[in-house]
Design a protein around this motif. Structure first.
Motif, PDB file in Angstrom:
ATOM      1  N   TRP A 193      23.834  28.877  24.080  1.00  0.00           N
ATOM      2  CA  TRP A 193      25.181  29.443  24.231  1.00  0.00           C
ATOM      3  C   TRP A 193      25.201  30.314  25.479  1.00  0.00           C
ATOM      4  N   ASN A 194      26.312  30.263  26.186  1.00  0.00           N
ATOM      5  CA  ASN A 194      26.422  31.051  27.418  1.00  0.00           C
ATOM      6  C   ASN A 194      26.514  32.535  27.110  1.00  0.00           C
TER       7      ASN A 194
ATOM      8  N   LEU B 286      26.526  34.931  31.956  1.00  0.00           N
ATOM      9  CA  LEU B 286      26.983  33.538  31.933  1.00  0.00           C
ATOM     10  C   LEU B 286      25.851  32.513  31.964  1.00  0.00           C
ATOM     11  N   GLN B 287      24.590  32.970  31.887  1.00  0.00           N
ATOM     12  CA  GLN B 287      23.470  32.031  31.789  1.00  0.00           C
ATOM     13  C   GLN B 287      23.338  31.553  30.344  1.00  0.00           C
ATOM     14  N   GLN B 288      22.558  30.514  30.142  1.00  0.00           N
ATOM     15  CA  GLN B 288      22.364  29.999  28.794  1.00  0.00           C
ATOM     16  C   GLN B 288      21.275  30.778  28.071  1.00  0.00           C
ATOM     17  N   GLY B 289      21.669  31.399  26.952  1.00  0.00           N
ATOM     18  CA  GLY B 289      20.723  32.096  26.104  1.00  0.00           C
ATOM     19  C   GLY B 289      20.554  31.357  24.795  1.00  0.00           C
ATOM     20  N   LEU B 290      19.847  31.998  23.867  1.00  0.00           N
ATOM     21  CA  LEU B 290      19.550  31.364  22.589  1.00  0.00           C
ATOM     22  C   LEU B 290      20.318  32.025  21.451  1.00  0.00           C
TER      23      LEU B 290
ATOM     24  N   SER C 233      20.240  36.119  22.053  1.00  0.00           N
ATOM     25  CA  SER C 233      19.442  36.843  23.032  1.00  0.00           C
ATOM     26  C   SER C 233      19.447  36.074  24.345  1.00  0.00           C
ATOM     27  N   CYS C 234      19.513  36.810  25.436  1.00  0.00           N
ATOM     28  CA  CYS C 234      19.537  36.209  26.772  1.00  0.00           C
ATOM     29  C   CYS C 234      18.289  36.647  27.530  1.00  0.00           C
ATOM     30  N   PRO C 235      17.443  35.710  27.954  1.00  0.00           N
ATOM     31  CA  PRO C 235      16.229  36.075  28.694  1.00  0.00           C
ATOM     32  C   PRO C 235      16.503  36.473  30.134  1.00  0.00           C
TER      33      PRO C 235
END
Length: 279
Positions: free
Chosen positions: A185-186, A191-195, A232-234
């Motif tokens: 999911w963004n 706006l990056q793809q996280g989990l 969470s977004c890395p």
């Protein structure tokens, strides 16, 4: 209030739905309204608020908000237990009250009621408290997203990265982690793809038919359903936990992944929920 509302919904469906999990037959007889048949009456044992909310979630497994009621209302249970056992609430009273009101707002339609009627003269105060909760949460999440956006800009600049660039920076290969319990999911901050992580269950649909006076049920379908718990977004370290925060990020609380296979029944044997259509 929450416990009574939950049980007010469960009892009309079937009184056995509020029976304590380890009930003996005498308790089941009492809960189902046949205590007059018993010679010796023991105190009736029913489930607590948390178990009642879990059962409502199971009865509405495709409704993300009802499915996660027990998480939403955990501060209420913690406050009640703290007050009862150690004489201290241990949780911010406003947080407790606001969580209780949000839970009531979700439970009341199940029993054919609404906040305005239920709270009567206190309806305006309840609405204000709910608005305050929404405002405070929104501000907190906006600040968190701002910090995430700043983190991303410090690391990578203003331009969103593509997948190859992300790997080049030595970041987690997020798409490689996707499975039934992890969805892409963004991120609302960078706006990056996280989990998006959560739980999975198999929802089995039954229908009832009769032949020669004999009633039977048969399976008409089964789906693997994902229930979101956290994001969470890395890339920028943005994180969201629970239905309120995920909803703010416009993330799905539930998602049907696919039609269930035989392998799914084996993998999720402890998470199979059966629904019966008696229509």
């Amino acid at each position: 209030m929450i416990e009574l509302l939950a049980k007010s919904y469960l009892v009309p469906l079937n009184p056995a739905l509020i029976a304590e999990e380890k009930s003996d037959i005498a308790n089941i007889v009492r809960v189902t309204g046949h205590s007059h048949r018993l010679i010796k009456l023991e105190p009736m044992r029913t489930v607590g608020v948390e178990a009642a909310l879990v059962r409502i979630g199971l009865l509405h497994q495709t409704n993300g908000q009802l499915r996660q009621l027990v998480d939403l209302l955990r501060p209420v249970g913690q406050a009640r237990n703290g007050a009862a056992h150690v004489g201290r609430v241990g949780v911010d009273p406003d947080v407790v009250a606001q969580a209780a009101l949000r839970g009531a707002k979700l439970l009341l339609p199940l029993v054919g009621d609404n906040l305005e009627v239920f709270f009567g003269d206190y309806a305006d105060a309840a609405a204000v408290l709910l608005d305050e909760r929404a405002t405070v949460l929104h501000r907190a999440l906006e600040l968190r997203a701002g910090r995430g956006s700043e983190n991303f800009e410090k690391r990578f600049g203003r331009v969103p990265l593509d997948a190859d660039q992300g790997l080049a920076y030595g970041l987690i290969n997020v798409p490689a982690l996707v499975d039934d319990r992890h969805r892409l999911w963004n991120c609302p901050a960078c706006l990056q793809q996280g989990l998006l992580s959560g739980d999975v269950q198999v929802d089995v649909d039954h229908e009832v038919a009769s032949e020669d006076g004999v009633q039977y049920s048969y399976v008409v379908g089964a789906q693997v359903i994902f229930f979101a718990r956290r994001f969470s977004c890395p890339y920028c370290d943005m994180s969201l936990v629970g239905p309120e925060e995920l909803d703010w990020g416009l993330m799905p609380l539930t998602e049907t992944i696919r039609e269930a296979t035989e392998l799914d029944f084996e993998s999720y044997a402890d998470a199979i929920v059966e629904s019966m259509d008696f229509g």
